[in-house]
Design a protein around this motif. Structure first.
Motif, PDB file in Angstrom:
ATOM      1  N   LYS A  73      -9.671  -1.008  -5.877  1.00 54.71           N
ATOM      2  CA  LYS A  73      -9.677  -0.216  -4.656  1.00 54.71           C
ATOM      3  C   LYS A  73     -10.973   0.577  -4.624  1.00 54.71           C
ATOM      4  CE  LYS A  73      -8.059   2.123  -1.048  1.00 54.71           C
ATOM      5  NZ  LYS A  73      -7.005   3.110  -1.149  1.00 54.71           N
ATOM      6  N   HIS A 113      -5.679  -0.542   5.653  1.00 58.77           N
ATOM      7  CA  HIS A 113      -5.320   0.266   6.830  1.00 58.77           C
ATOM      8  C   HIS A 113      -6.341   0.254   7.981  1.00 58.77           C
ATOM      9  CE1 HIS A 113      -7.793   3.376   4.961  1.00 58.77           C
ATOM     10  NE2 HIS A 113      -6.855   3.834   4.151  1.00 58.77           N
ATOM     11  N   ASP A 139       0.803   2.471   3.652  1.00 58.53           N
ATOM     12  CA  ASP A 139       0.057   3.652   3.181  1.00 58.53           C
ATOM     13  C   ASP A 139       1.007   4.850   3.057  1.00 58.53           C
ATOM     14  OD1 ASP A 139      -2.046   5.145   2.274  1.00 58.53           O
ATOM     15  OD2 ASP A 139      -3.099   5.280   4.183  1.00 58.53           O
ATOM     16  N   HIS A 150       0.855  -1.201   0.000  1.00 61.34           N
ATOM     17  CA  HIS A 150       0.000   0.000   0.000  1.00 61.34           C
ATOM     18  C   HIS A 150       0.885   1.243   0.000  1.00 61.34           C
ATOM     19  CE1 HIS A 150      -3.909   1.930   1.816  1.00 61.34           C
ATOM     20  NE2 HIS A 150      -3.230   2.818   1.105  1.00 61.34           N
ATOM     21  N   HIS A 198       1.600   5.240  -2.007  1.00 58.27           N
ATOM     22  CA  HIS A 198       1.180   6.308  -2.925  1.00 58.27           C
ATOM     23  C   HIS A 198       2.428   7.132  -3.231  1.00 58.27           C
ATOM     24  CE1 HIS A 198      -3.125   5.636  -1.882  1.00 58.27           C
ATOM     25  NE2 HIS A 198      -2.674   5.455  -0.657  1.00 58.27           N
TER      26      HIS A 198
HETATM   27 ZN    ZN Z   1      -3.741   4.766   0.910  1.00 53.46          ZN
END
Ligand code: ZN
Ligand code: URP
Ligand code: ZN
Length: 455
Positions: free
Chosen positions: A152, A241, A315, A63, A65
């Motif tokens: 997602k 998460h 994340d 996960h 970004h």
């Molecule tokens: Zn995320």
């Protein structure tokens, strides 16, 4: 390419732990045996003596970004910077996200793949689906054929157009994904409840108020909602998460009814609590869902030890101190923190101090399990003949302190500043090539490969 022999390391993967040598030819592991004679290797072969080190499969951060363009800005870590900090953390594969352009999932995926071409480590993609539209089933089939195995879904962020509002439309997307064997991952926060809380809110909008504006009941409600849809269809889901004890209770309820709920949590929900949101540095700790209480940390830690959590990912969504501190209003602070590089040392330290989690189980949570869930196995997630030679040499006892001064995110801060940790990555190999050794980064821009998932 010449051969690489890693000798005398303690090989730790999910299935077994033993002293062995590993022989790599090009990008692949070709032999694992107690003793491989280096004198029989062709001239020019590379021999690494790994005495005293553990040899792990490359870590997978499921996960991330990197280079996320959002809210009129872009995150701090580009694909090159993300690859670099990942290599320092023993991470050889990330699963990042493609936004939905709401007209073609295939085009959305292709655009993100193209953007990610500077990656120096391998990557797969979760594809966002932000609307139901005619022909979505065909779009999903095309997506699968293009090598993407995960969707997602958001149950919030209506304001930015991510929310599929109607239950029957969400159910149709889930159903189509199930038919095609695509995994559905969900960011669980109930948008309606958030709006209701926001409407009757009498407090302010400081960073600490973020925790009250998006409380844990909101997460639990969304988990029950998507779990109910999955139950009707008879499919499994993956909750990204997970942040709270209330959310965990909702997962337990669904599991008790026979629904397969795969759960991911992150180091910040395990080890940081909302007291971080107080004070002038509060914005640095704002992410969604927000940090919770110590009791929530403990409930998630306990769940991790009890095997109720399948994956720990990060994340990673980094903004510089300047970006984070440019607002002190929790509605406009850029949400997210860095984390990929800290993942393995933090979870290894927790394993160590709890005394209840083996390194093998850590490898499962950070490599084998995400590889299996996301269709990357056995190319990734395991040390086995025929697998990619994504190999981490790890010193399991090395004590050091996490600090922005020694980590590599362009964010310029770590949420774990001053955390004492045990275990350090000494060398990272990606498909047989050294990309980080002895603190020196050797990754090559563009050398990362898009991994087409097997489903
Ligand atoms: Zn995320
Ligand atoms: O605050 C966060 N987590 N930002 C990244 C996007 C998301 O919701 O995962
Ligand atoms: Zn999210």
């Amino acid at each position: 390419m010449s051969l690489l022999l890693i000798k005398n390391g303690l090989i730790v993967d999910t299935e077994w732990t033993r002293h062995s040598d590993i022989l790599v030819d090009g990008a692949k592991i070709v032999r694992i045996a107690p003793h491989i004679d280096e004198s029989k290797l062709p001239l020019g072969s590379n021999v690494i003596h790994a005495d005293g080190l553990c040899v792990l499969p490359g870590i997978i951060d499921a996960h991330t970004h990197y280079h996320l363009v959002s809210r009129g800005t872009v995150t701090a870590d580009s694909f090159e910077e993300g690859s670099k900090l990942a290599a320092y953390g023993g991470v050889t594969t990330v699963v990042d996200f493609a936004d939905d352009n709401k007209s073609s999932l295939l085009d959305s995926l292709s655009a993100r793949r193209k953007e990610m071409s500077p990656m120096a480590i391998d990557y797969a993609l979760h594809q966002g689906v932000y609307s139901y539209r005619e022909g979505i089933e065909d779009e999903l089939a095309e997506l699968k054929a293009a090598g993407c195995g995960t969707l997602k879904i958001f149950t919030t962020y209506r304001d930015v157009g991510y929310l599929v509002e109607k239950r029957e439309e969400l159910k149709a997307i889930f159903s189509a994904a199930h038919e095609l064997g695509l995994m559905v991952t969900i960011h669980c926060e109930d948008d309606k409840l958030i709006e209701e809380i926001g409407r009757s809110w009498k407090g302010g909008y400081a960073p600490i108020d973020h925790a009250s504006l998006r409380p844990s009941e909101v997460e639990a409600a969304a988990i029950r909602y998507v779990g109910g849809i999955a139950e009707e269809i008879g499919m499994s889901i993956y909750v990204v998460h997970l942040s709270s004890k209330a959310g965990l209770e909702a997962v337990r309820e669904l599991r008790a009814r026979g629904v397969t709920v795969n759960v991911e949590t992150t180091p910040h929900y395990l080890f940081l609590d909302k007291s971080r949101l107080e004070g002038p540095d509060g914005p640095l700790y704002v992410m969604t869902p927000p940090l919770r209480t110590k009791e929530d940390n403990e409930a998630l830690q306990e769940a991790l030890l009890e095997g109720e959590i399948q994956v720990v990912a990060t994340d990673h969504c980094s903004f510089t101190r300047e970006q984070k501190l440019s607002s002190d209003d929790c509605r406009t602070i850029y949400p997210g923190i860095p984390g990929t590089e800290e993942l393995l040392p933090l979870i290894n330290t927790f394993a160590h101090t709890s005394g209840k989690l083996s390194l093998s189980q850590v490898v499962n949570l950070l490599s084998t399990s995400p590889a299996k869930l996301f269709g990357l196995y056995p190319e990734k997630g395991v040390l086995r003949e025929g697998s990619d030679a994504d190999i981490v040499l790890f010193h399991p006892e090395w004590s050091w302190t996490l600090s922005a001064d020694t980590l590599h995110s362009a964010a310029g801060y770590t949420a774990y500043e001053g955390f004492p940790v045990t275990g350090k990555v000494v060398m990272t190999y990606l498909r047989g090539r050294l990309i980080m050794g002895d603190g020196i980064y050797l990754g090559i821009k563009g050398d990362g490969k898009f991994i087409r998932v097997k489903r």
